[in-house]
Design a protein around this motif. Sequence first.
Motif, PDB file in Angstrom:
ATOM      1  N   GLY A  54       0.802  -1.215   0.000  1.00  0.00           N
ATOM      2  CA  GLY A  54       0.000   0.000   0.000  1.00  0.00           C
ATOM      3  C   GLY A  54       0.830   1.258   0.000  1.00  0.00           C
ATOM      4  O   GLY A  54       2.068   1.212  -0.040  1.00  0.00           O
ATOM      5  N   PRO A  55       0.155   2.412   0.079  1.00  0.00           N
ATOM      6  CA  PRO A  55       0.870   3.692   0.001  1.00  0.00           C
ATOM      7  C   PRO A  55       1.627   4.065   1.257  1.00  0.00           C
ATOM      8  O   PRO A  55       2.560   4.866   1.211  1.00  0.00           O
ATOM      9  N   SER A  61       0.127  -3.454   6.148  1.00  0.00           N
ATOM     10  CA  SER A  61       0.410  -4.235   7.343  1.00  0.00           C
ATOM     11  C   SER A  61       0.185  -5.700   7.018  1.00  0.00           C
ATOM     12  O   SER A  61       0.027  -6.071   5.872  1.00  0.00           O
ATOM     13  N   THR A  62       0.260  -6.546   7.962  1.00  0.00           N
ATOM     14  CA  THR A  62      -0.242  -7.941   7.898  1.00  0.00           C
ATOM     15  C   THR A  62       0.738  -9.098   7.724  1.00  0.00           C
ATOM     16  O   THR A  62       0.325 -10.156   8.123  1.00  0.00           O
ATOM     17  N   PRO A  63       1.938  -9.052   7.185  1.00  0.00           N
ATOM     18  CA  PRO A  63       2.837  -7.929   6.965  1.00  0.00           C
ATOM     19  C   PRO A  63       2.640  -7.301   5.592  1.00  0.00           C
ATOM     20  O   PRO A  63       1.831  -7.772   4.811  1.00  0.00           O
ATOM     21  N   GLY A  64       3.430  -6.284   5.307  1.00  0.00           N
ATOM     22  CA  GLY A  64       3.305  -5.646   4.018  1.00  0.00           C
ATOM     23  C   GLY A  64       4.438  -4.685   3.759  1.00  0.00           C
ATOM     24  O   GLY A  64       5.425  -4.653   4.482  1.00  0.00           O
ATOM     25  N   LEU A  65       4.263  -3.907   2.727  1.00  0.00           N
ATOM     26  CA  LEU A  65       5.297  -2.978   2.313  1.00  0.00           C
ATOM     27  C   LEU A  65       4.657  -1.693   1.824  1.00  0.00           C
ATOM     28  O   LEU A  65       3.709  -1.728   1.029  1.00  0.00           O
ATOM     29  N   ALA A  66       5.155  -0.548   2.298  1.00  0.00           N
ATOM     30  CA  ALA A  66       4.696   0.755   1.823  1.00  0.00           C
ATOM     31  C   ALA A  66       5.503   1.135   0.590  1.00  0.00           C
ATOM     32  O   ALA A  66       6.718   1.294   0.665  1.00  0.00           O
ATOM     33  N   VAL A 244       0.677  15.165   3.452  1.00  0.00           N
ATOM     34  CA  VAL A 244       0.842  14.261   2.313  1.00  0.00           C
ATOM     35  C   VAL A 244       2.036  13.335   2.529  1.00  0.00           C
ATOM     36  O   VAL A 244       1.991  12.151   2.166  1.00  0.00           O
ATOM     37  N   ASP A 245       3.101  13.826   3.147  1.00  0.00           N
ATOM     38  CA  ASP A 245       4.278  12.986   3.400  1.00  0.00           C
ATOM     39  C   ASP A 245       3.911  11.765   4.252  1.00  0.00           C
ATOM     40  O   ASP A 245       4.513  10.702   4.096  1.00  0.00           O
ATOM     41  N   GLY A 246       2.957  11.934   5.160  1.00  0.00           N
ATOM     42  CA  GLY A 246       2.559  10.818   6.007  1.00  0.00           C
ATOM     43  C   GLY A 246       1.672   9.810   5.309  1.00  0.00           C
ATOM     44  O   GLY A 246       1.502   8.686   5.796  1.00  0.00           O
ATOM     45  N   ILE A 247       1.089  10.192   4.168  1.00  0.00           N
ATOM     46  CA  ILE A 247       0.168   9.311   3.450  1.00  0.00           C
ATOM     47  C   ILE A 247       0.803   8.758   2.182  1.00  0.00           C
ATOM     48  O   ILE A 247       0.743   7.562   1.904  1.00  0.00           O
ATOM     49  N   TYR A 248       1.409   9.646   1.400  1.00  0.00           N
ATOM     50  CA  TYR A 248       2.056   9.264   0.146  1.00  0.00           C
ATOM     51  C   TYR A 248       3.513   9.731   0.182  1.00  0.00           C
ATOM     52  O   TYR A 248       3.913  10.622  -0.557  1.00  0.00           O
ATOM     53  N   ARG A 249       4.275   9.114   1.087  1.00  0.00           N
ATOM     54  CA  ARG A 249       5.676   9.510   1.253  1.00  0.00           C
ATOM     55  C   ARG A 249       6.470   9.289  -0.031  1.00  0.00           C
ATOM     56  O   ARG A 249       7.346  10.080  -0.376  1.00  0.00           O
ATOM     57  N   ARG A 251       6.693   9.679  -3.651  1.00  0.00           N
ATOM     58  CA  ARG A 251       6.063  10.414  -4.757  1.00  0.00           C
ATOM     59  C   ARG A 251       7.073  10.646  -5.883  1.00  0.00           C
ATOM     60  O   ARG A 251       7.095  11.713  -6.495  1.00  0.00           O
ATOM     61  N   ASP A 252       7.883   9.642  -6.141  1.00  0.00           N
ATOM     62  CA  ASP A 252       8.929   9.766  -7.152  1.00  0.00           C
ATOM     63  C   ASP A 252       8.547   9.157  -8.489  1.00  0.00           C
ATOM     64  O   ASP A 252       9.355   9.135  -9.419  1.00  0.00           O
ATOM     65  N   GLY A 253       7.303   8.655  -8.611  1.00  0.00           N
ATOM     66  CA  GLY A 253       6.872   8.044  -9.862  1.00  0.00           C
ATOM     67  C   GLY A 253       7.280   6.599 -10.027  1.00  0.00           C
ATOM     68  O   GLY A 253       7.097   6.026 -11.109  1.00  0.00           O
ATOM     69  N   HIS A 254       7.799   5.959  -8.968  1.00  0.00           N
ATOM     70  CA  HIS A 254       8.268   4.580  -9.080  1.00  0.00           C
ATOM     71  C   HIS A 254       7.510   3.630  -8.151  1.00  0.00           C
ATOM     72  O   HIS A 254       8.026   2.570  -7.799  1.00  0.00           O
ATOM     73  N   ALA A 255       6.306   4.000  -7.752  1.00  0.00           N
ATOM     74  CA  ALA A 255       5.529   3.134  -6.854  1.00  0.00           C
ATOM     75  C   ALA A 255       5.206   1.796  -7.508  1.00  0.00           C
ATOM     76  O   ALA A 255       5.281   0.740  -6.867  1.00  0.00           O
ATOM     77  N   ALA A 256       4.846   1.809  -8.786  1.00  0.00           N
ATOM     78  CA  ALA A 256       4.512   0.557  -9.477  1.00  0.00           C
ATOM     79  C   ALA A 256       5.724  -0.363  -9.533  1.00  0.00           C
ATOM     80  O   ALA A 256       5.601  -1.590  -9.361  1.00  0.00           O
TER      81      ALA A 256
END
Length: 267
Positions: A54-55, A61-66, A244-249, A251-256
């Motif tokens: 997720g973002p 969580s659960t585990p996971g990765l931001a 926004v930093d706390g939600i979408y830290r 923001r470099d265009g490489h989330a995918a």
Amino acid sequence: MLVVAAWRDAQTQFHKYERVVLVEHGAGQHYRRPKANHPNRSRSDAAKLHAVIGPNERVASTPGLAVGCPKLDRWHTGRGPTPPAARPVVAVSTHWDSRVDPIWSGTIWREWVEGAVASLARDGYDVLGHWHPRLDPAGLRRVYDRYGVEPVADFADVLDRAHLYICDNSSTIFEFASCDRPVILVHTASQAAHPDPPGGRYWHWSQVGTDVPTSEADRMGCHASAAWERRDDPGLVRIRTGIVDGIYRHRDGHAALRAARALEHML
């Protein structure tokens, strides 16, 4: 391993797959208490997931990765509307009629949208009319039609064309703000008076923009003008960026790309 983008899809597949990975785009708004691993999933249900991507850590969580929000990659690398010649293009949107929580999660568009678009139309704004994809838009579209508002179902079109975004409750508020654009939020009197708000949009994140009560909807043109004029105010930009930093830290265009690599490591 099965990868899904919606919690309901995950729920229907647990009996078929040993590993189900949820790729979540939402900001992580919660309504139910006590708070579980995920904002709106019970601990027992969340434990069935292999992982969540997720973002932010609130969601992943659960585990996971931001990793950020893959759907925003195009706009986080600079895509967006050209600067307006005069007034900005304004998009209006609303949440769907979720029954998770009657006060916080439902739709309130009947309390403010008509007054808002009438005010914006009087003040000469070009307005785009959006809605949550799970909302039946029939009644809302009649209001949009009444005031010459162009209906726009795809939020990607909103990101491509709008300079200012007005919405009551949705992750799209913070997605739009993450592209360094001003937002206006809308709330009801009962929400403002409630002694135990759930956090997130109510109210920890509400300073990301101007939070307007529904009673002020008929002055939305004035609120839009003020928000646009102050869009580059250093103090407001600092607050918006901090939220926004706390939600979408990321923001470099490489989330995918980060999401794809995380899935690769799970194989």
